[in-house]
Design a protein around this motif. Structure first.
Motif, PDB file in Angstrom:
ATOM      1  N   ASN A 126      77.346  29.977  21.209  1.00 36.23           N
ATOM      2  CA  ASN A 126      77.872  29.683  19.885  1.00 36.23           C
ATOM      3  C   ASN A 126      78.715  28.414  19.967  1.00 36.23           C
ATOM      4  O   ASN A 126      79.487  28.238  20.920  1.00 36.23           O
ATOM      5  CB  ASN A 126      78.742  30.839  19.396  1.00 36.23           C
ATOM      6  CG  ASN A 126      77.978  32.149  19.326  1.00 36.23           C
ATOM      7  OD1 ASN A 126      77.108  32.320  18.494  1.00 36.23           O
ATOM      8  ND2 ASN A 126      78.309  33.088  20.209  1.00 36.23           N
ATOM      9  N   VAL A 127      78.609  27.545  18.965  1.00 36.97           N
ATOM     10  CA  VAL A 127      79.317  26.259  19.015  1.00 36.97           C
ATOM     11  C   VAL A 127      80.034  25.995  17.690  1.00 36.97           C
ATOM     12  O   VAL A 127      79.413  25.992  16.622  1.00 36.97           O
ATOM     13  CB  VAL A 127      78.350  25.089  19.288  1.00 36.97           C
ATOM     14  CG1 VAL A 127      79.134  23.776  19.411  1.00 36.97           C
ATOM     15  CG2 VAL A 127      77.531  25.338  20.541  1.00 36.97           C
ATOM     16  N   TYR A 128      81.334  25.750  17.790  1.00 39.32           N
ATOM     17  CA  TYR A 128      82.158  25.282  16.663  1.00 39.32           C
ATOM     18  C   TYR A 128      82.618  23.877  17.029  1.00 39.32           C
ATOM     19  O   TYR A 128      83.262  23.677  18.068  1.00 39.32           O
ATOM     20  CB  TYR A 128      83.355  26.210  16.460  1.00 39.32           C
ATOM     21  CG  TYR A 128      84.266  25.847  15.302  1.00 39.32           C
ATOM     22  CD1 TYR A 128      84.330  26.659  14.171  1.00 39.32           C
ATOM     23  CD2 TYR A 128      85.085  24.724  15.333  1.00 39.32           C
ATOM     24  CE1 TYR A 128      85.164  26.353  13.107  1.00 39.32           C
ATOM     25  CE2 TYR A 128      85.919  24.397  14.276  1.00 39.32           C
ATOM     26  CZ  TYR A 128      85.960  25.218  13.168  1.00 39.32           C
ATOM     27  OH  TYR A 128      86.789  24.903  12.112  1.00 39.32           O
ATOM     28  N   CYS A 129      82.295  22.882  16.194  1.00 41.05           N
ATOM     29  CA  CYS A 129      82.650  21.495  16.501  1.00 41.05           C
ATOM     30  C   CYS A 129      83.353  20.864  15.316  1.00 41.05           C
ATOM     31  O   CYS A 129      82.918  20.992  14.174  1.00 41.05           O
ATOM     32  CB  CYS A 129      81.390  20.699  16.839  1.00 41.05           C
ATOM     33  SG  CYS A 129      81.712  18.991  17.338  1.00 41.05           S
ATOM     34  N   GLU A 130      84.429  20.163  15.599  1.00 41.38           N
ATOM     35  CA  GLU A 130      85.157  19.451  14.559  1.00 41.38           C
ATOM     36  C   GLU A 130      84.284  18.387  13.903  1.00 41.38           C
ATOM     37  O   GLU A 130      83.295  17.916  14.469  1.00 41.38           O
ATOM     38  CB  GLU A 130      86.417  18.792  15.134  1.00 41.38           C
ATOM     39  CG  GLU A 130      87.616  19.725  15.227  1.00 41.38           C
ATOM     40  CD  GLU A 130      88.058  20.238  13.872  1.00 41.38           C
ATOM     41  OE1 GLU A 130      88.082  19.457  12.900  1.00 41.38           O
ATOM     42  OE2 GLU A 130      88.382  21.426  13.779  1.00 41.38           O
ATOM     43  N   LYS A 131      84.672  17.994  12.698  1.00 44.69           N
ATOM     44  CA  LYS A 131      83.982  16.906  12.009  1.00 44.69           C
ATOM     45  C   LYS A 131      84.452  15.562  12.587  1.00 44.69           C
ATOM     46  O   LYS A 131      85.560  15.491  13.136  1.00 44.69           O
ATOM     47  CB  LYS A 131      84.245  16.988  10.498  1.00 44.69           C
ATOM     48  CG  LYS A 131      85.732  17.026  10.088  1.00 44.69           C
ATOM     49  CD  LYS A 131      86.407  15.700  10.233  1.00 44.69           C
ATOM     50  CE  LYS A 131      87.891  15.813  10.312  1.00 44.69           C
ATOM     51  NZ  LYS A 131      88.511  14.550  10.775  1.00 44.69           N
ATOM     52  N   PRO A 132      83.634  14.509  12.472  1.00 44.69           N
ATOM     53  CA  PRO A 132      82.210  14.584  12.207  1.00 44.69           C
ATOM     54  C   PRO A 132      81.522  15.215  13.413  1.00 44.69           C
ATOM     55  O   PRO A 132      81.975  15.043  14.538  1.00 44.69           O
ATOM     56  CB  PRO A 132      81.814  13.122  12.038  1.00 44.69           C
ATOM     57  CG  PRO A 132      82.780  12.380  12.908  1.00 44.69           C
ATOM     58  CD  PRO A 132      84.069  13.138  12.810  1.00 44.69           C
ATOM     59  N   VAL A 133      80.463  15.927  13.191  1.00 46.36           N
ATOM     60  CA  VAL A 133      79.880  16.712  14.266  1.00 46.36           C
ATOM     61  C   VAL A 133      79.205  15.834  15.322  1.00 46.36           C
ATOM     62  O   VAL A 133      78.811  16.317  16.374  1.00 46.36           O
ATOM     63  CB  VAL A 133      78.899  17.748  13.673  1.00 46.36           C
ATOM     64  CG1 VAL A 133      77.580  17.127  13.286  1.00 46.36           C
ATOM     65  CG2 VAL A 133      78.723  18.928  14.598  1.00 46.36           C
TER      66      VAL A 133
END
Length: 478
Positions: free
Chosen positions: A139-146
């Motif tokens: 699972n991946v959560y990435c800050e903007k901009p991706v």
């Protein structure tokens, strides 16, 4: 001040590598991520522990949502100490998690033991760290901009389809009421067909002049790991911890810093696909390596279904006449130095009691029957004047209302679901739309960039395609 952007900057940029991202070793993984037992916790890795990593990710994921901090990754050892200090302050075990300065090493060592990866590193690390995580089915959560460039956006979107894990771009406003109600208002015809938008930010994430002199990295800084996939340079001031936003090699200027927040409503509510062109109408500052300190950009969006063509405008940083400079850690324009839409000033005269400028970022949506306002994250969405809002109480709520963005993501991970509020399917498209503005900034004022979105190429300025896809530094590959 005249822009220092020249076509020479394209030649000195690393040439377009057709196979740079297609050579990714991504392959479908077994179902590593699946529904977990009730009451179980995710083993989480935080990549990037300074700034937003410690300000939001760890407090939300570990503090509020009670997940397990399995490892942290940051090239700056001071960030490790700051995380330990936070944990101790919350009376949590500060010796339990593993510590790394290089996420490649982390994935190789404990990749099989982790469930979710949270990325809050500088922009140039976003896509690579996410790709490595998706290679392992995480699972991946990435800050903007991706991502940092458009080719990365396309690759991340492709990989997310085949990955077993959930994905989420850190765009908190997308989960909140304002932008969802905006969509319902515009789709419900409250202001008629929207033909132009005006978005602005006070950020002036750019600079002028050459690189500062080389100096030693701060104690405890693993500089090669900080550089990561970007072209190597020795340490100098005006890079760390926040100023990297203003350099081509690491950030995406003011657009990359705030565009995915402020332009979210434009992209979503107006069902934007591919603009046909983008152009800088005004530019201030910048260089062959730095973004400008002020600009006005126009995206030309063709008709979509029953929606008419739209001109979307972006105003950032300093205006053309001010002698002031950006101030503070955020590198922001203040007061009369700000670069603002003339329409805002007209509306402020017409509606002097309206709150339509929060001195951070805002958007005006101009329809045939009226104007709608939103703040940076969609907050205070209303039709002008606000006294008219009671007339629209009967506009139906057609969109879901997700929970806070970290909770939304964590619950999807725990349930083994891929549906999140801001999946990479959406986040990469919004990012691509925003950073198309960077392409226009590279060529300077008054030079329209004709964009072939389906084929991911600039039509009329071929050398500009060198900025659509960048080469990664040796040994930094997905």
């Amino acid at each position: 001040m005249k822009s220092r952007f020249t076509r020479r900057s394209f030649i000195t940029r690393a040439s377009l590598a057709a196979g740079a991202l297609s050579a990714s070793r991504f392959f479908p993984f077994p179902a590593i991520v699946s529904a977990r037992d009730a009451g179980s916790k995710l083993n989480c890795v935080q990549i990037g522990c300074g700034g937003r990593g410690l300000q939001a990710h760890i407090p939300q994921v570990i503090g509020k949502n009670g997940q397990n901090l399995y490892a942290i990754v940051d090239p700056n050892e001071k960030a490790h100490a700051a995380v330990n200090g936070w944990l101790k302050g919350k009376k949590m075990d500060a010796d339990k998690h593993q510590v790394f300065t290089d996420y490649r090493v982390m994935f190789d060592k404990i990749g099989k033991e982790i469930d979710a990866v949270f990325i809050a590193a500088p922009n140039h690390h976003h896509a690579l760290a996410a790709m490595l995580a998706m290679n392992l089915g995480k699972n991946v959560y990435c800050e903007k901009p991706v991502c940092h460039d458009i080719a990365e956006a396309r690759k991340l979107r492709e990989m997310a389809v085949g990955s077993k894990g959930a994905t989420q771009m850190g765009n908190q406003g997308h989960c909140e009421e304002g932008y969802r109600r905006l969509c319902e208002f515009i789709w419900g015809g409250v202001v008629g067909k929207v033909t132009e938008t005006h978005s602005w930010t006070d950020r002036a994430n750019g600079g002028v002049g050459p690189r500062p002199p080389v100096i030693p990295p701060p104690p405890g800084m693993h500089w090669d790991s900080w550089i990561g996939p970007a072209p190597y340079r020795d340490f100098h001031t005006d890079l760390h911890p926040h100023e990297w936003h203003g350099w081509y090699d690491f950030g995406n200027g003011s657009i990359g810093n705030m565009g995915c927040h402020i332009l979210d409503g434009v992209f979503w509510a107006l069902k934007v696909e591919h603009p046909t062109s983008v152009e800088v109408e005004y530019i201030r500052g910048g260089s062959d390596e730095r973004y400008p300190t002020g600009s006005r950009i126009r995206w030309d969006i063709p008709a979509r279904g029953d929606m008419p063509p739209v001109k979307a405008y972006w105003y950032e940083g300093l205006n053309a006449t001010t002698k002031d400079e950006p101030v503070g850690n955020l590198h922001a324009a203040r007061g009369a130095a700000r670069n603002l839409p003339p329409l805002l000033q007209e509306l402020q005269k017409l509606y002097p009691d309206e709150e339509i400028d929060n001195k951070d970022g805002n958007t005006l949506y101009v329809g045939e029957k009226g104007v709608i306002y939103t703040g940076t994250y969609g907050e205070r969405m209303h039709v002008l004047p606000i006294e008219k809002m009671p007339e629209y109480k009967k506009i139906p709520e057609t969109l879901s209302r997700p929970k806070e963005i970290f909770t939304d993501f964590i619950e999807a991970c725990l349930a083994g679901r891929k549906d999140t509020a801001v999946p990479f399917e959406y986040g990469t498209r919004l990012t691509e739309f925003a950073i198309l503005g960077n392409l226009a900034q590279h060529v300077g004022q008054g030079k329209k960039v004709e964009w072939d979105g389906p084929n991911m190429r600039v039509i009329n300025i071929p050398e500009l395609n060198n900025w659509v896809r960048r080469e990664y530094r040796k040994d930094w590959k997905a």
